[in-house]
Write an enzyme that holds these catalytic residues in place. Structure first.
Site, PDB file in Angstrom:
ATOM      1  N   CYS A 111      23.502 124.578  31.775  1.00 54.48           N
ATOM      2  CA  CYS A 111      23.833 124.680  33.209  1.00 54.48           C
ATOM      3  C   CYS A 111      23.322 123.490  34.024  1.00 54.48           C
ATOM      4  O   CYS A 111      23.713 123.318  35.176  1.00 54.48           O
ATOM      5  CB  CYS A 111      23.319 125.988  33.796  1.00 54.48           C
ATOM      6  N   HIS A 253      22.941 125.175  41.463  1.00 51.16           N
ATOM      7  CA  HIS A 253      23.704 125.752  40.352  1.00 51.16           C
ATOM      8  C   HIS A 253      23.968 127.216  40.665  1.00 51.16           C
ATOM      9  O   HIS A 253      23.055 127.977  40.990  1.00 51.16           O
ATOM     10  CB  HIS A 253      22.905 125.596  39.059  1.00 51.16           C
ATOM     11  N   ASN A 283      28.947 132.289  37.084  1.00 57.46           N
ATOM     12  CA  ASN A 283      28.191 131.120  36.631  1.00 57.46           C
ATOM     13  C   ASN A 283      29.070 130.333  35.662  1.00 57.46           C
ATOM     14  O   ASN A 283      29.341 130.789  34.556  1.00 57.46           O
ATOM     15  CB  ASN A 283      26.899 131.604  35.947  1.00 57.46           C
TER      16      ASN A 283
HETATM   17  N1  COA Z   1      25.487 146.838  34.468  1.00 62.29           N
HETATM   18  C1  COA Z   1      24.656 147.866  34.637  1.00 62.29           C
HETATM   19  N2  COA Z   1      23.377 147.843  34.224  1.00 62.29           N
HETATM   20  C2  COA Z   1      22.932 146.737  33.623  1.00 62.29           C
HETATM   21  C3  COA Z   1      23.764 145.626  33.411  1.00 62.29           C
HETATM   22  C4  COA Z   1      25.086 145.703  33.853  1.00 62.29           C
HETATM   23  N3  COA Z   1      25.964 144.692  33.720  1.00 62.29           N
HETATM   24  N4  COA Z   1      23.042 144.668  32.794  1.00 62.29           N
HETATM   25  C5  COA Z   1      21.809 145.159  32.632  1.00 62.29           C
HETATM   26  N5  COA Z   1      21.741 146.415  33.116  1.00 62.29           N
HETATM   27  C6  COA Z   1      20.612 147.324  33.156  1.00 62.29           C
HETATM   28  C7  COA Z   1      19.566 146.970  32.139  1.00 62.29           C
HETATM   29  O1  COA Z   1      19.885 147.538  30.877  1.00 62.29           O
HETATM   30  C8  COA Z   1      18.325 147.564  32.748  1.00 62.29           C
HETATM   31  O2  COA Z   1      18.299 148.950  32.458  1.00 62.29           O
HETATM   32  P1  COA Z   1      16.879 149.655  32.129  1.00 62.29           P
HETATM   33  O3  COA Z   1      16.045 149.449  33.363  1.00 62.29           O
HETATM   34  O4  COA Z   1      17.294 151.062  31.885  1.00 62.29           O
HETATM   35  O5  COA Z   1      16.350 148.927  30.937  1.00 62.29           O
HETATM   36  C9  COA Z   1      18.559 147.408  34.253  1.00 62.29           C
HETATM   37  O6  COA Z   1      19.964 147.204  34.419  1.00 62.29           O
HETATM   38  C10 COA Z   1      17.834 146.222  34.847  1.00 62.29           C
HETATM   39  O7  COA Z   1      18.063 145.125  33.993  1.00 62.29           O
HETATM   40  P2  COA Z   1      17.375 143.768  34.225  1.00 62.29           P
HETATM   41  O8  COA Z   1      17.709 142.814  33.126  1.00 62.29           O
HETATM   42  O9  COA Z   1      15.939 144.007  34.543  1.00 62.29           O
HETATM   43  O10 COA Z   1      18.121 143.341  35.560  1.00 62.29           O
HETATM   44  P3  COA Z   1      17.862 142.096  36.466  1.00 62.29           P
HETATM   45  O11 COA Z   1      17.661 142.527  37.845  1.00 62.29           O
HETATM   46  O12 COA Z   1      16.877 141.136  35.848  1.00 62.29           O
HETATM   47  O13 COA Z   1      19.294 141.386  36.423  1.00 62.29           O
HETATM   48  C11 COA Z   1      20.346 139.511  35.398  1.00 62.29           C
HETATM   49  C12 COA Z   1      19.788 140.906  35.198  1.00 62.29           C
HETATM   50  C13 COA Z   1      20.843 138.976  34.064  1.00 62.29           C
HETATM   51  C14 COA Z   1      21.476 139.594  36.395  1.00 62.29           C
HETATM   52  C15 COA Z   1      19.226 138.618  35.968  1.00 62.29           C
HETATM   53  O14 COA Z   1      18.081 138.722  35.173  1.00 62.29           O
HETATM   54  C16 COA Z   1      19.624 137.197  36.060  1.00 62.29           C
HETATM   55  O15 COA Z   1      20.522 136.838  36.809  1.00 62.29           O
HETATM   56  N6  COA Z   1      18.956 136.315  35.329  1.00 62.29           N
HETATM   57  C17 COA Z   1      19.232 134.925  35.347  1.00 62.29           C
HETATM   58  C18 COA Z   1      20.468 134.692  34.575  1.00 62.29           C
HETATM   59  C19 COA Z   1      21.016 133.362  34.854  1.00 62.29           C
HETATM   60  O16 COA Z   1      21.318 133.034  35.960  1.00 62.29           O
HETATM   61  N7  COA Z   1      21.137 132.583  33.802  1.00 62.29           N
HETATM   62  C20 COA Z   1      21.660 131.309  33.856  1.00 62.29           C
HETATM   63  C21 COA Z   1      20.653 130.402  34.397  1.00 62.29           C
HETATM   64  S1  COA Z   1      21.114 128.855  33.950  1.00 62.29           S
END
Ligand code: COA
Length: 332
Positions: A111, A253, A283
């Site tokens: 990214c 980004h 993204n």
């Molecule tokens: N729909 C519903 N629930 C979901 C889900 C989805 N698409 N994806 C994950 N969950 C659930 C998880 O299983 C978790 O359940 P649990 O609490 O029972 O275990 C809960 O939602 C919370 O998950 P979590 O991973 O803690 O959520 P989060 O708030 O961290 O959001 C991302 C997840 C991936 C959106 C977030 O971590 C993120 O954006 N990270 C950066 C990713 C990114 O930008 N990467 C590229 C950078 S270059």
């Protein structure tokens, strides 16, 4: 020293739209969860016969037109999803754009790829190796995403954006003034496609089917992304002699709206000065910053003379920021 000056801009996205509702039919997720956790409403996906070079050629052509149609001396394609593991995608793109036998190569920084591409091209220009360079960020990211993985499928999308850089002076509008890039390979496992490369192939063991897909430790990535984007933004602003209040537009980004707002907040940049278009593209990895620049220019969010801060974070892990003055430029 010769500076790289932004002289052209263009973008291209595939036709096919994948809405949150469509994803919710396939996996255990909801429009509400995806919007509230990421800010994304829909993303684009390549069609069956479409690949990264097709998007790169379309975006590159528009950038060349917007720069007045003059030939370039080199082509840099930033991508995580090359058409093939071997060869690179850039020579094919250069050939299809009718650019002759110019040097053409790929840059892989996930990214952060577009910022790394700008850095590379600006170096070529400064050193005198090229007078004009086409830099493209292009991804068919959906091709490495497990369509049933709810932790990645909602986040990523396909697209391409491109700029033409030309040799000029640092006082000119459009000059790329400063860069601040970095990497930390000790965190390589945070964002990875485990199989398909030399490491897995040389092991002699067949890969598990899921190992051919992109895997990400989302929560940890989130934390590092905010930290590194803030740090490198501060560093590039320090080098440029700008304080954060003088930034007219932060073009980060487009990873997640919460990441973008957290970075803006830490830098004391009001949220309305942080450009956001991930709602309709998700993204798009190396394509995200040039896609955002293209839209910001087209909608008037970027005006000639604006002080612009670009910042990115990606797999590797890698990061980088750029300070530039926006030129008087129309997207093609
Ligand atoms: N729909 C519903 N629930 C979901 C889900 C989805 N698409 N994806 C994950 N969950 C659930 C998880 O299983 C978790 O359940 P649990 O609490 O029972 O275990 C809960 O939602 C919370 O998950 P979590 O991973 O803690 O959520 P989060 O708030 O961290 O959001 C991302 C997840 C991936 C959106 C977030 O971590 C993120 O954006 N990270 C950066 C990713 C990114 O930008 N990467 C590229 C950078 S270059």
């Amino acid at each position: 020293m010769r500076h790289a000056v932004l002289a052209g801009l263009g973008a291209a996205v595939p036709e096919q739209r994948i809405t949150n509702a469509m994803l919710a039919e396939r996996m255990d997720t909801s429009d509400e969860w995806i919007r509230s956790r990421t800010g994304i409403a829909e993303r684009r996906r390549v069609g069956p016969e479409e690949s990264t070079s097709d998007l790169a050629v379309a975006a590159g052509r528009r950038a060349l037109e917007s720069a007045g149609g003059e030939p370039v001396d080199a082509v840099v394609v930033a991508t995580t999803t090359p058409d093939h593991t071997c060869p690179a995608t850039a020579p094919v793109v250069a050939s299809r754009l009718g650019l002759g036998t110019v040097p053409a190569f790929d840059v892989a920084a996930v990214c952060s790829g577009f910022v790394y591409g700008l850095f590379t091209a600006a170096g070529l220009i400064a050193q005198g190796g090229a007078g004009r360079v086409l830099v493209i960020g292009a991804e068919a990211f959906s091709t490495i995403i497990n369509p049933d993985d709810r932790t990645t499928a909602p986040i990523f999308g396909d697209g391409a954006g491109a700029v033409v850089l030309r040799a000029g002076d640092e006082t000119e509008p459009g000059a790329l003034l400063e860069f601040a890039l970095g990497s930390d390979g000790s965190l390589a496992d945070l964002i990875i496609v485990p199989a398909g490369g030399a490491r897995q192939r040389s092991s002699g063991k067949p890969a598990a089917p899921d190992d051919h897909y992109f895997q990400m430790q989302g929560k940890t990535v989130f934390m590092h992304a905010v930290l590194r984007m803030e740090e490198s933004s501060r560093e590039v602003l320090r080098r440029a002699g700008w304080d954060t209040s003088s930034v007219d537009l932060l073009v980060g980004h487009q990873a997640n709206i919460r990441i973008l707002h957290a970075v803006a907040d830490r830098l004391d940049i009001p949220a309305e000065r942080a450009f956001v278009n991930l709602g309709h593209y998700g993204n798009t990895s190396a394509a995200s910053i040039p896609l955002a620049l293209d839209e910001a220019a087209a909608t008037g969010a970027l005006k000639a003379g604006d002080r612009v801060l670009l910042t990115a974070f990606g797999g590797g892990v890698t990061w980088g920021s750029v300070a530039l003055r926006w030129p008087d430029l129309a997207a093609a």
